[in-house]
Design a protein around this motif. Structure first.
Motif, PDB file in Angstrom:
ATOM      1  N   PHE A 132       0.814  -1.211   0.000  1.00 18.30           N
ATOM      2  CA  PHE A 132       0.000   0.000   0.000  1.00 18.30           C
ATOM      3  C   PHE A 132       0.851   1.267   0.000  1.00 18.30           C
ATOM      4  CE2 PHE A 132      -2.512  -3.516   1.327  1.00 18.30           C
ATOM      5  CZ  PHE A 132      -3.817  -3.237   0.969  1.00 18.30           C
ATOM      6  N   GLN A 133       2.176   1.104   0.078  1.00 17.05           N
ATOM      7  CA  GLN A 133       3.037   2.296   0.113  1.00 17.05           C
ATOM      8  C   GLN A 133       4.383   2.029  -0.549  1.00 17.05           C
ATOM      9  OE1 GLN A 133       3.999   3.364   4.192  1.00 17.05           O
ATOM     10  NE2 GLN A 133       3.523   1.338   4.962  1.00 17.05           N
ATOM     11  N   ILE A 134       4.379   1.527  -1.745  1.00 15.10           N
ATOM     12  CA  ILE A 134       5.652   1.190  -2.395  1.00 15.10           C
ATOM     13  C   ILE A 134       6.408   2.439  -2.840  1.00 15.10           C
ATOM     14  CG2 ILE A 134       4.768  -1.067  -3.132  1.00 15.10           C
ATOM     15  CD1 ILE A 134       4.795  -0.066  -6.007  1.00 15.10           C
ATOM     16  N   HIS A 135       5.723   3.555  -3.031  1.00 14.62           N
ATOM     17  CA  HIS A 135       6.455   4.774  -3.383  1.00 14.62           C
ATOM     18  C   HIS A 135       7.236   5.276  -2.182  1.00 14.62           C
ATOM     19  CE1 HIS A 135       7.128   9.031  -4.608  1.00 14.62           C
ATOM     20  NE2 HIS A 135       7.396   8.413  -5.746  1.00 14.62           N
ATOM     21  N   THR A 136       6.604   5.274  -1.018  1.00 15.49           N
ATOM     22  CA  THR A 136       7.278   5.692   0.205  1.00 15.49           C
ATOM     23  C   THR A 136       8.442   4.749   0.543  1.00 15.49           C
ATOM     24  OG1 THR A 136       5.261   6.645   1.074  1.00 15.49           O
ATOM     25  CG2 THR A 136       6.948   6.070   2.687  1.00 15.49           C
ATOM     26  N   LEU A 137       8.199   3.458   0.440  1.00 16.46           N
ATOM     27  CA  LEU A 137       9.206   2.485   0.885  1.00 16.46           C
ATOM     28  C   LEU A 137      10.303   2.264  -0.147  1.00 16.46           C
ATOM     29  CD1 LEU A 137       6.873  -0.249   2.459  1.00 16.46           C
ATOM     30  CD2 LEU A 137       8.254   1.449   3.665  1.00 16.46           C
ATOM     31  N   THR A 362      10.808  -6.220  -1.330  1.00 18.23           N
ATOM     32  CA  THR A 362      12.042  -5.681  -1.891  1.00 18.23           C
ATOM     33  C   THR A 362      13.246  -6.196  -1.102  1.00 18.23           C
ATOM     34  OG1 THR A 362      10.937  -3.687  -2.632  1.00 18.23           O
ATOM     35  CG2 THR A 362      13.329  -3.562  -2.338  1.00 18.23           C
ATOM     36  N   ASP A 363      14.273  -6.645  -1.818  1.00 17.74           N
ATOM     37  CA  ASP A 363      15.514  -7.099  -1.195  1.00 17.74           C
ATOM     38  C   ASP A 363      16.636  -6.194  -1.712  1.00 17.74           C
ATOM     39  OD1 ASP A 363      17.877  -8.310  -0.482  1.00 17.74           O
ATOM     40  OD2 ASP A 363      17.247 -10.343  -1.025  1.00 17.74           O
ATOM     41  N   PRO A 364      17.261  -5.415  -0.820  1.00 19.36           N
ATOM     42  CA  PRO A 364      18.287  -4.467  -1.276  1.00 19.36           C
ATOM     43  C   PRO A 364      19.450  -5.146  -2.001  1.00 19.36           C
ATOM     44  CG  PRO A 364      18.070  -4.446   1.136  1.00 19.36           C
ATOM     45  CD  PRO A 364      17.031  -5.378   0.627  1.00 19.36           C
ATOM     46  N   LYS A 365      19.628  -6.447  -1.783  1.00 18.25           N
ATOM     47  CA  LYS A 365      20.721  -7.156  -2.462  1.00 18.25           C
ATOM     48  C   LYS A 365      20.419  -7.392  -3.944  1.00 18.25           C
ATOM     49  CE  LYS A 365      21.234 -10.727   0.488  1.00 18.25           C
ATOM     50  NZ  LYS A 365      20.399 -10.429   1.682  1.00 18.25           N
ATOM     51  N   ARG A 366      19.132  -7.248  -4.334  1.00 23.37           N
ATOM     52  CA  ARG A 366      18.777  -7.450  -5.735  1.00 23.37           C
ATOM     53  C   ARG A 366      18.789  -6.100  -6.456  1.00 23.37           C
ATOM     54  NH1 ARG A 366      14.062 -11.409  -3.722  1.00 23.37           N
ATOM     55  NH2 ARG A 366      12.771  -9.546  -3.858  1.00 23.37           N
ATOM     56  N   PHE A 368      16.541  -4.748  -8.344  1.00 23.13           N
ATOM     57  CA  PHE A 368      15.218  -4.251  -8.727  1.00 23.13           C
ATOM     58  C   PHE A 368      14.363  -4.111  -7.479  1.00 23.13           C
ATOM     59  CE2 PHE A 368      15.296  -8.871  -9.013  1.00 23.13           C
ATOM     60  CZ  PHE A 368      14.196  -9.246  -8.266  1.00 23.13           C
ATOM     61  N   ALA A 369      13.294  -3.308  -7.579  1.00 24.99           N
ATOM     62  CA  ALA A 369      12.368  -3.123  -6.465  1.00 24.99           C
ATOM     63  C   ALA A 369      11.259  -4.167  -6.525  1.00 24.99           C
ATOM     64  CB  ALA A 369      11.764  -1.726  -6.524  1.00 24.99           C
ATOM     65  N   ARG A 370      10.668  -4.433  -5.348  1.00 25.65           N
ATOM     66  CA  ARG A 370       9.554  -5.367  -5.199  1.00 25.65           C
ATOM     67  C   ARG A 370       9.971  -6.801  -5.501  1.00 25.65           C
ATOM     68  NH1 ARG A 370       7.345  -3.701  -1.541  1.00 25.65           N
ATOM     69  NH2 ARG A 370       5.486  -4.906  -1.961  1.00 25.65           N
ATOM     70  N   GLY A 371       8.985  -7.720  -5.603  1.00 24.69           N
ATOM     71  CA  GLY A 371       9.363  -9.124  -5.674  1.00 24.69           C
ATOM     72  C   GLY A 371       8.331  -9.995  -6.354  1.00 24.69           C
ATOM     73  N   ASN A 449      12.677  -2.174 -14.495  1.00 27.24           N
ATOM     74  CA  ASN A 449      12.503  -2.911 -13.232  1.00 27.24           C
ATOM     75  C   ASN A 449      11.752  -4.224 -13.461  1.00 27.24           C
ATOM     76  OD1 ASN A 449      12.849  -2.389 -10.127  1.00 27.24           O
ATOM     77  ND2 ASN A 449      10.801  -3.273 -10.361  1.00 27.24           N
ATOM     78  N   ASP A 450      10.752  -4.157 -14.343  1.00 22.64           N
ATOM     79  CA  ASP A 450       9.952  -5.356 -14.619  1.00 22.64           C
ATOM     80  C   ASP A 450      10.825  -6.448 -15.258  1.00 22.64           C
ATOM     81  OD1 ASP A 450       7.862  -3.581 -13.952  1.00 22.64           O
ATOM     82  OD2 ASP A 450       7.625  -3.007 -16.059  1.00 22.64           O
ATOM     83  N   LEU A 451      11.644  -6.038 -16.223  1.00 18.32           N
ATOM     84  CA  LEU A 451      12.477  -7.016 -16.940  1.00 18.32           C
ATOM     85  C   LEU A 451      13.476  -7.680 -15.996  1.00 18.32           C
ATOM     86  CD1 LEU A 451      13.009  -4.853 -20.143  1.00 18.32           C
ATOM     87  CD2 LEU A 451      11.822  -7.062 -20.069  1.00 18.32           C
ATOM     88  N   LYS A 452      14.081  -6.872 -15.102  1.00 15.97           N
ATOM     89  CA  LYS A 452      15.043  -7.444 -14.142  1.00 15.97           C
ATOM     90  C   LYS A 452      14.349  -8.388 -13.170  1.00 15.97           C
ATOM     91  CE  LYS A 452      18.458  -3.714 -14.118  1.00 15.97           C
ATOM     92  NZ  LYS A 452      18.686  -2.348 -13.574  1.00 15.97           N
ATOM     93  N   LEU A 453      13.153  -7.980 -12.713  1.00 17.03           N
ATOM     94  CA  LEU A 453      12.410  -8.813 -11.768  1.00 17.03           C
ATOM     95  C   LEU A 453      12.040 -10.149 -12.410  1.00 17.03           C
ATOM     96  CD1 LEU A 453       9.588  -7.654  -9.378  1.00 17.03           C
ATOM     97  CD2 LEU A 453       9.240  -9.669 -10.797  1.00 17.03           C
ATOM     98  N   ILE A 454      11.568 -10.098 -13.652  1.00 16.25           N
ATOM     99  CA  ILE A 454      11.143 -11.328 -14.328  1.00 16.25           C
ATOM    100  C   ILE A 454      12.342 -12.250 -14.541  1.00 16.25           C
ATOM    101  CG2 ILE A 454      10.235 -12.266 -16.496  1.00 16.25           C
ATOM    102  CD1 ILE A 454       8.431  -9.728 -16.613  1.00 16.25           C
TER     103      ILE A 454
END
Lengths: 578, 235
Positions: A132-137, A362-366, A368-371, A449-454
């Motif tokens: 609910f707050q991915i922009h903030t986080l 989200t894992d800072p080691k990756r 891209f954002a989110r998961g 971001n989408d391409l890296k996540l996929i």
């Protein structure tokens, strides 16, 4: 033995409307005369529309649902057959394009009372508080105009009403438990457990899925026949057709099926006055209403608003922000297929029965954002054959040969979050449908971001499949679910509706369905859509006739109406422990 | 048995001998889904039996187009390992869908409608055959047909590329292959072949784990075979 004891199964013989083998609609539906002005007209009786119809009718409003598809009789209309289930999907023409065009039709679009909840696989994870707050986080996408905690009571209610089967403790997001026990494992779930366990990844087994693990009232438990996405004839899998529509009709709601909404009408006072639809005989009919709720899902809702353009709203109804049709989202749904030496027979058990959300946040080691999540899927032969034409580039004898090994393959699905982008859109095509209405043109593009996540997520699922013991692992890129296109937000300049689904532009026009989601997480959206519908219903009930008579837009949270659930939902399952 | 088609039969890799056509290829020799129809619900039984018993007449394609499409489908999903009585008709069901105007809910923006895709693609197959071999597609031998189809599959069609300018080759190939596969694997004969249990309401399945067959299903009995051109799947 070639015949059952007692002879062949012929189904019910009387004239009642069957909703599964045990539930029937016996009383005739209320019919409002054409001259009557309804309190609410709801366009689309699907996941959201079914819940809204039930809540508003139970609270005493005069409500009419307009549904493009048929009012299913499950014994007569549904079959245990892939090809024979084509009528469940939105098969009217649409155009799809962009750099990464989405497959539509059977992939993600329902038609008929119950909508997409008729053919969903019924995975029902909640969104995480972080969604609910991915922009903030994370500095990506956009925040919702509400928090997880505002929606939580409605998650709990809908998990009872469907109800949801799953583990006693679900560890991810806001940890919680489920009111019905988990399902037994199929062979695909066992593969997910093996692979994840070997890699030290936690797994949730037997749910969360909106499939009965034990009988409840007039609904039998699951019989593990595997045809979930061909609609559940058993009545074990929840759809609003069997969970909310019966109570809506008992409470006086009317459903006009096989009626396609053509436009929402606007009166001289700037407020909507009703809906014009095409009836089954092809005639235009106007139904007047004091307020209108559009629940047509992520493609038909923007299409209807854009097709409702008028002098006062030249760019489409409720579109002063220019946001209608924008920020459309689908989730990455790559199917990862593994061949095992021993037989699997993945057609048994519900396709949805185990998952992991270990990679959700989200894992800072990756980079891209989110998961993403990893879930079981159990394609039947036709779906599997199509997957093999892509995943193994198989055709000719090679396809025949691969298909003879169908029973040796297991399939897992990636469910990855794709962020909301302005250039992913629903617009109007130049071509028209058989009623002369412009059809939807869907454009979809993946971003960095989408391409890296996929890429990362796909490789992780392949690693799990290999760890499970698969000797060959291949994958097919695809997309699952659709949300966005009429998003909610604080700011009328960048969103279409407020947090209760009221359009910023028209005080008595509401939108409530997947289209209002600003972001989508990597959870299947069905539960969240129904929870939002129950919350919007509580808001409308709390506002009473103010919605019909005033232009006020209070944003106070309504009281949670736990007394408006369908009565058959109560008194079953595991009591919720605090 | 007509041996003139031996070169089209799959081959036993141990002996190098062609394997004659049989009623039921696949690894589940005595398994027959239709024998279980009394356990299905009435609506499902009606739909599946109608598919088997009432093969639609050709109404959309011309006779020449139907013959050409059949030649194409014979390469996309060869059935030379099936005896004549147990081949699964494919063209009539695609014809029925196109004749009735039933869509599948979308078209790609660079693609025409399905009826046009089929008409244009069939014309293109014949034009390619004429340009490359001075024959119509149906008259080519199977390796020539396969070479044309593989070039479309790869998105690099042989011959004049101009004829594919308005018809994206890869998507056209995928559409035809998906339609052929969706028809083949909707037939109970195909379910017997791959060991799929088929409709299971109201009876359900009870042996969910370890790939075990239900009491009325069959265990797998594998045999080795490779396609007639020797280029099969790796296992």
């Amino acid at each position: 033995m070639k015949t059952p004891l007692g002879g062949a199964f012929e189904g019910p013989s009387d004239d009642a409307h069957g909703l599964g083998p045990m539930q029937q609609l016996t009383r005739p539906m209320r019919r409002y005369p054409p001259s009557e002005i309804a309190d609410y007209v709801i366009v689309g009786v699907g996941s959201a529309g079914g819940v809204l119809l039930q809540r508003l009718a139970r609270a005493g409003f005069r409500v009419i649902g307009i549904e493009a598809g048929p009012f299913w009789d499950t014994e007569r209309d549904w079959v245990s057959d892939e090809k024979g289930s084509e009528s469940l999907y939105w098969n009217e023409p649409r155009v799809t394009g962009g750099r990464h065009p989405l497959a539509l039709g059977e992939n993600n679009s329902g038609r008929g009372v119950g909508g997409g909840s008729v053919h969903w696989a019924a995975f029902t994870p909640r969104f995480h508080p972080s969604d609910f707050q991915i922009h903030t986080l994370d500095g990506v996408g956009v925040d919702w105009p509400m928090s997880y905690w505002e929606l939580k009571p409605y998650y709990e209610l809908l998990e009872m009403e469907m109800p949801v089967a799953g583990p006693a403790r679900y560890p991810w997001g806001d940890p919680h438990g489920y009111p019905y026990g988990p399902h037994p494992m199929g062979a695909v779930g066992n593969a997910l457990i093996r692979g994840c366990t070997k890699l030290g990844i936690g797994v949730s087994i037997g749910g969360p899925v909106a499939i009965l693990s034990g009988s409840r009232g007039n609904r039998p438990h699951c019989i593990y026949r595997g045809f979930c996405i061909q609609a559940c004839k058993v009545g074990a899998k929840a759809s609003t057709l069997i969970t909310h529509v019966p109570d809506a009709l008992r409470s006086g709601a009317e459903i006009r099926d096989r009626c396609l909404a053509a436009r929402v009408n606007v009166g001289a006072d700037g407020r909507v006055s009703g809906v014009t639809y095409i009836d089954p005989q092809g005639r235009e009919v106007e139904q007047k209403a004091r307020a209108v709720i559009v629940s047509g899902y992520a493609i038909e809702t923007p299409r209807l608003l854009l097709n409702s353009a008028c002098a006062r709203h030249p760019d489409g109804l409720a579109n002063s922000s220019g946001t209608v049709g924008k920020y459309l989202m689908a989730q990455a749904g790559n199917v990862i297929l593994g061949r095992f030496d021993e037989p699997v027979r993945m057609y048994k058990a519900p396709p949805a029965h185990a998952l992991t959300e270990e990679f959700y946040e989200t894992d800072p080691k990756r980079d891209f954002a989110r998961g993403f999540a990893i879930q079981t899927v159990g394609p039947l032969p036709i779906a599997f054959a199509k997957q093999m034409t892509t995943a193994k580039k198989a055709w000719g004898w090679r396809l025949r040969q691969v298909m003879m090994d169908y029973n040796h393959w297991a399939a897992l699905g990636l469910l990855g979050e794709i962020l909301p982008w302005e250039d992913n859109t629903v617009s109007l095509a130049t071509e028209r449908d058989r009623h002369g209405l412009p059809v939807a043109h869907v454009t979809f593009n993946l971003h960095d971001n989408d391409l890296k996540l996929i890429e990362f997520g796909k490789n992780k699922v392949m690693e799990v499949m290999e760890a499970a013991g698969a000797e060959e692992v291949v994958q097919e890129p695809r997309y699952a679910h659709l949300v966005g296109g009429a998003r909610m937000g604080f700011d009328p300049r960048t969103s279409v509706v407020d947090k209760f689904g009221r359009t910023h532009d028209v005080p008595n026009l509401f939108i409530c369905d997947g289209s209002i989601l600003p972001t989508q997480g990597s959870a299947n959206p069905g539960l969240t859509i129904q929870a939002l519908a129950a919350r919007t219903a509580d808001y409308l009930i709390a506002q009473g006739t103010d919605v019909f008579q005033t232009n006020k837009r209070p944003l106070d949270a309504p009281r949670v109406r736990r007394d408006l659930s369908p009565p058959e939902a109560l008194g079953h399952g595991v009591p919720r422990l605090k | 048995m007509n041996d003139s088609k031996r070169h089209l039969w799959p081959v036993d890799p141990a002996t190098g001998e062609p394997i004659p056509p049989r009623a039921q290829p696949g690894y589940y020799p005595r398994f027959q889904v239709l024998s279980q129809q009394a356990f299905w619900d009435e609506a499902t039984r009606r739909v599946v039996l109608d598919r088997v018993e009432n093969v639609p007449e050709i109404r959309f394609f011309s006779a020449a187009e139907a013959t050409l499409l059949e030649a194409v489908f014979n390469r996309l999903l060869p059935q030379d390992d099936r005896d004549e009585a147990h081949r699964i008709p494919l063209v009539p069901y695609v014809d029925e869908r196109l004749f009735s105007g039933k869509g599948d809910g979308y078209r790609y923006e660079e693609m025409p409608d399905d009826p046009d895709v089929y008409r244009l693609a069939l014309a293109a197959f014949d034009a390619m055959a004429n340009e490359l071999h001075a024959k119509c597609f149906v008259a080519l031998d199977v390796s020539e047909q396969d070479a044309i189809l593989e070039s479309i599959h790869e998105g690099r069609p042989l011959g004049d590329v101009e004829r594919w300018r308005l018809l994206p080759a890869r998507r056209v190939f995928a559409k035809l292959l998906h339609d052929a596969a969706a028809t083949y694997y909707s037939h109970p004969f195909a379910w017997d072949e791959i060991g799929f249990g088929g409709p299971a309401y109201p009876r359900g399945y009870m042996r969910l784990e370890r790939g075990e067959p239900e009491p009325w299903e069959s265990a797998e009995r594998r045999y080795a075979w490779v396609p007639p051109d020797g280029k099969g799947a790796p296992r």
